[in-house]
Design a protein around this motif. Structure first.
Motif, PDB file in Angstrom:
ATOM      1  N   GLN A   1      43.805  35.925  78.623  1.00 42.79           N
ATOM      2  CA  GLN A   1      44.214  34.851  77.725  1.00 42.79           C
ATOM      3  C   GLN A   1      43.337  33.618  77.922  1.00 42.79           C
ATOM      4  OE1 GLN A   1      48.388  33.978  78.233  1.00 42.79           O
ATOM      5  NE2 GLN A   1      48.971  35.587  76.795  1.00 42.79           N
ATOM      6  N   VAL A   2      43.285  32.806  76.871  1.00 40.15           N
ATOM      7  CA  VAL A   2      42.552  31.545  76.922  1.00 40.15           C
ATOM      8  C   VAL A   2      43.467  30.440  76.421  1.00 40.15           C
ATOM      9  CG1 VAL A   2      40.598  30.246  76.016  1.00 40.15           C
ATOM     10  CG2 VAL A   2      40.316  32.656  76.598  1.00 40.15           C
ATOM     11  N   GLN A   3      43.464  29.337  77.122  1.00 35.13           N
ATOM     12  CA  GLN A   3      44.197  28.157  76.690  1.00 35.13           C
ATOM     13  C   GLN A   3      43.188  27.099  76.219  1.00 35.13           C
ATOM     14  OE1 GLN A   3      44.816  29.427  80.039  1.00 35.13           O
ATOM     15  NE2 GLN A   3      46.168  30.856  78.970  1.00 35.13           N
ATOM     16  N   LEU A   4      43.522  26.438  75.115  1.00 32.70           N
ATOM     17  CA  LEU A   4      42.629  25.440  74.518  1.00 32.70           C
ATOM     18  C   LEU A   4      43.379  24.128  74.372  1.00 32.70           C
ATOM     19  CD1 LEU A   4      41.221  27.696  71.647  1.00 32.70           C
ATOM     20  CD2 LEU A   4      40.098  27.175  73.814  1.00 32.70           C
ATOM     21  N   VAL A   5      42.748  23.040  74.797  1.00 33.68           N
ATOM     22  CA  VAL A   5      43.351  21.710  74.678  1.00 33.68           C
ATOM     23  C   VAL A   5      42.352  20.776  74.013  1.00 33.68           C
ATOM     24  CG1 VAL A   5      44.360  19.758  75.892  1.00 33.68           C
ATOM     25  CG2 VAL A   5      44.783  22.081  76.714  1.00 33.68           C
ATOM     26  N   GLU A   6      42.733  20.233  72.854  1.00 37.52           N
ATOM     27  CA  GLU A   6      41.855  19.320  72.124  1.00 37.52           C
ATOM     28  C   GLU A   6      42.141  17.870  72.503  1.00 37.52           C
ATOM     29  OE1 GLU A   6      43.123  22.455  68.889  1.00 37.52           O
ATOM     30  OE2 GLU A   6      44.114  21.247  70.434  1.00 37.52           O
ATOM     31  N   SER A   7      41.127  17.041  72.326  1.00 40.09           N
ATOM     32  CA  SER A   7      41.288  15.603  72.513  1.00 40.09           C
ATOM     33  C   SER A   7      40.273  14.885  71.636  1.00 40.09           C
ATOM     34  CB  SER A   7      41.105  15.204  73.979  1.00 40.09           C
ATOM     35  OG  SER A   7      39.820  15.550  74.431  1.00 40.09           O
ATOM     36  N   GLY A   8      40.525  13.598  71.398  1.00 37.99           N
ATOM     37  CA  GLY A   8      39.544  12.773  70.710  1.00 37.99           C
ATOM     38  C   GLY A   8      39.858  12.417  69.278  1.00 37.99           C
ATOM     39  N   GLY A   9      40.961  12.883  68.745  1.00 36.03           N
ATOM     40  CA  GLY A   9      41.300  12.513  67.374  1.00 36.03           C
ATOM     41  C   GLY A   9      41.726  11.064  67.280  1.00 36.03           C
ATOM     42  N   GLY A  10      41.948  10.602  66.044  1.00 39.02           N
ATOM     43  CA  GLY A  10      42.398   9.239  65.851  1.00 39.02           C
ATOM     44  C   GLY A  10      42.139   8.738  64.461  1.00 39.02           C
ATOM     45  N   LEU A  11      42.239   7.426  64.316  1.00 43.61           N
ATOM     46  CA  LEU A  11      42.022   6.757  63.033  1.00 43.61           C
ATOM     47  C   LEU A  11      40.649   6.092  63.045  1.00 43.61           C
ATOM     48  CD1 LEU A  11      43.025   5.571  60.306  1.00 43.61           C
ATOM     49  CD2 LEU A  11      44.014   3.695  61.646  1.00 43.61           C
ATOM     50  N   VAL A  12      39.892   6.310  61.979  1.00 42.38           N
ATOM     51  CA  VAL A  12      38.566   5.718  61.881  1.00 42.38           C
ATOM     52  C   VAL A  12      38.321   5.322  60.435  1.00 42.38           C
ATOM     53  CG1 VAL A  12      37.433   7.944  61.514  1.00 42.38           C
ATOM     54  CG2 VAL A  12      36.130   6.044  62.496  1.00 42.38           C
ATOM     55  N   GLN A  13      37.510   4.286  60.234  1.00 42.86           N
ATOM     56  CA  GLN A  13      37.176   3.848  58.884  1.00 42.86           C
ATOM     57  C   GLN A  13      36.121   4.763  58.272  1.00 42.86           C
ATOM     58  OE1 GLN A  13      36.017  -0.276  59.085  1.00 42.86           O
ATOM     59  NE2 GLN A  13      38.147  -0.966  59.114  1.00 42.86           N
ATOM     60  N   PRO A  14      36.085   4.849  56.951  1.00 43.13           N
ATOM     61  CA  PRO A  14      35.025   5.633  56.304  1.00 43.13           C
ATOM     62  C   PRO A  14      33.645   5.181  56.778  1.00 43.13           C
ATOM     63  CG  PRO A  14      36.693   5.026  54.709  1.00 43.13           C
ATOM     64  CD  PRO A  14      37.035   4.282  55.974  1.00 43.13           C
ATOM     65  N   GLY A  15      32.789   6.161  57.046  1.00 48.51           N
ATOM     66  CA  GLY A  15      31.467   5.876  57.572  1.00 48.51           C
ATOM     67  C   GLY A  15      31.401   5.841  59.084  1.00 48.51           C
ATOM     68  N   GLY A  16      32.550   5.872  59.721  1.00 47.02           N
ATOM     69  CA  GLY A  16      32.599   5.822  61.174  1.00 47.02           C
ATOM     70  C   GLY A  16      32.375   7.175  61.826  1.00 47.02           C
ATOM     71  N   SER A  17      32.535   7.191  63.154  1.00 43.43           N
ATOM     72  CA  SER A  17      32.292   8.400  63.938  1.00 43.43           C
ATOM     73  C   SER A  17      33.450   8.664  64.892  1.00 43.43           C
ATOM     74  CB  SER A  17      31.008   8.253  64.759  1.00 43.43           C
ATOM     75  OG  SER A  17      29.878   8.066  63.928  1.00 43.43           O
ATOM     76  N   LEU A  18      33.641   9.931  65.190  1.00 37.22           N
ATOM     77  CA  LEU A  18      34.585  10.370  66.219  1.00 37.22           C
ATOM     78  C   LEU A  18      33.981  11.574  66.919  1.00 37.22           C
ATOM     79  CD1 LEU A  18      38.167  10.370  64.597  1.00 37.22           C
ATOM     80  CD2 LEU A  18      37.380   8.922  66.484  1.00 37.22           C
ATOM     81  N   ARG A  19      34.390  11.772  68.161  1.00 33.47           N
ATOM     82  CA  ARG A  19      33.961  12.953  68.909  1.00 33.47           C
ATOM     83  C   ARG A  19      35.194  13.680  69.404  1.00 33.47           C
ATOM     84  NH1 ARG A  19      29.159  14.580  71.213  1.00 33.47           N
ATOM     85  NH2 ARG A  19      29.297  15.984  73.028  1.00 33.47           N
ATOM     86  N   LEU A  20      35.323  14.932  69.009  1.00 29.97           N
ATOM     87  CA  LEU A  20      36.408  15.781  69.466  1.00 29.97           C
ATOM     88  C   LEU A  20      35.913  16.666  70.605  1.00 29.97           C
ATOM     89  CD1 LEU A  20      37.906  17.026  66.064  1.00 29.97           C
ATOM     90  CD2 LEU A  20      38.415  14.936  67.324  1.00 29.97           C
ATOM     91  N   SER A  21      36.784  16.905  71.561  1.00 26.65           N
ATOM     92  CA  SER A  21      36.466  17.813  72.656  1.00 26.65           C
ATOM     93  C   SER A  21      37.557  18.867  72.783  1.00 26.65           C
ATOM     94  CB  SER A  21      36.337  17.058  73.975  1.00 26.65           C
ATOM     95  OG  SER A  21      35.203  16.220  73.969  1.00 26.65           O
ATOM     96  N   CYS A  22      37.163  20.047  73.203  1.00 24.99           N
ATOM     97  CA  CYS A  22      38.102  21.144  73.426  1.00 24.99           C
ATOM     98  C   CYS A  22      37.814  21.725  74.799  1.00 24.99           C
ATOM     99  CB  CYS A  22      37.935  22.213  72.355  1.00 24.99           C
ATOM    100  SG  CYS A  22      38.910  23.701  72.628  1.00 24.99           S
ATOM    101  N   ALA A  23      38.818  21.697  75.650  1.00 21.22           N
ATOM    102  CA  ALA A  23      38.684  22.251  76.995  1.00 21.22           C
ATOM    103  C   ALA A  23      39.354  23.613  77.042  1.00 21.22           C
ATOM    104  CB  ALA A  23      39.317  21.315  78.008  1.00 21.22           C
ATOM    105  N   ALA A  24      38.603  24.616  77.451  1.00 19.66           N
ATOM    106  CA  ALA A  24      39.114  25.977  77.541  1.00 19.66           C
ATOM    107  C   ALA A  24      39.396  26.332  78.990  1.00 19.66           C
ATOM    108  CB  ALA A  24      38.111  26.962  76.948  1.00 19.66           C
ATOM    109  N   SER A  25      40.426  27.110  79.200  1.00 16.92           N
ATOM    110  CA  SER A  25      40.742  27.624  80.532  1.00 16.92           C
ATOM    111  C   SER A  25      41.262  29.050  80.387  1.00 16.92           C
ATOM    112  CB  SER A  25      41.765  26.741  81.233  1.00 16.92           C
ATOM    113  OG  SER A  25      42.978  26.684  80.501  1.00 16.92           O
ATOM    114  N   GLY A  26      41.244  29.764  81.485  1.00 20.23           N
ATOM    115  CA  GLY A  26      41.671  31.157  81.455  1.00 20.23           C
ATOM    116  C   GLY A  26      40.467  32.073  81.461  1.00 20.23           C
TER     117      GLY A  26
END
Length: 115
Positions: A1-26
């Protein structure tokens, strides 16, 4: 099995940037492909970007040139999102497919692009 945990979402204005990360384990040694999907209310999940173990990368046409997926190490995959648009608003899910074809999903992280 693999477990996945996301982080990095949120609110941003148009034209902006965000970085999402996913940590896998198992059983990360069994990962064939890992990447990101997104879903908006009333619609199914759509592919955003994915990396297969040989290193092939696939992007949805709607994000090409704006989003970049990277496998930072054996346990982490990131999605750099630039020039964000309101239509990128969705819940973003990390996904992995193992060599045995088992599929696993993270819990999802909300991305909202709004002024």
């Amino acid at each position: 099995q693999v477990q996945l945990v996301e982080s990095g979402g949120g609110l941003v204005q148009p034209g902006g940037s965000l970085r999402l990360s996913c940590a896998a384990s198992g059983s990360i040694g069994s990962i064939y492909a890992i990447g990101w999907y997104r879903q908006t209310p009333g619609k199914g999940r759509e592919l955003v970007a994915t990396i297969t173990n040989p290193g092939a990368i696939k992007y949805a046409d709607s994000v090409k040139g704006r989003f970049t997926i990277s496998r930072d190490n054996a346990k982490t995959v990131s999605l750099q999102m630039n020039s964000l648009k309101p239509e990128d608003t969705a819940v973003y899910y990390c996904n992995t497919v193992l060599y045995g074809a088992q599929t696993y999903w993270g819990q999802g992280t909300q991305v909202t692009v709004s002024s």
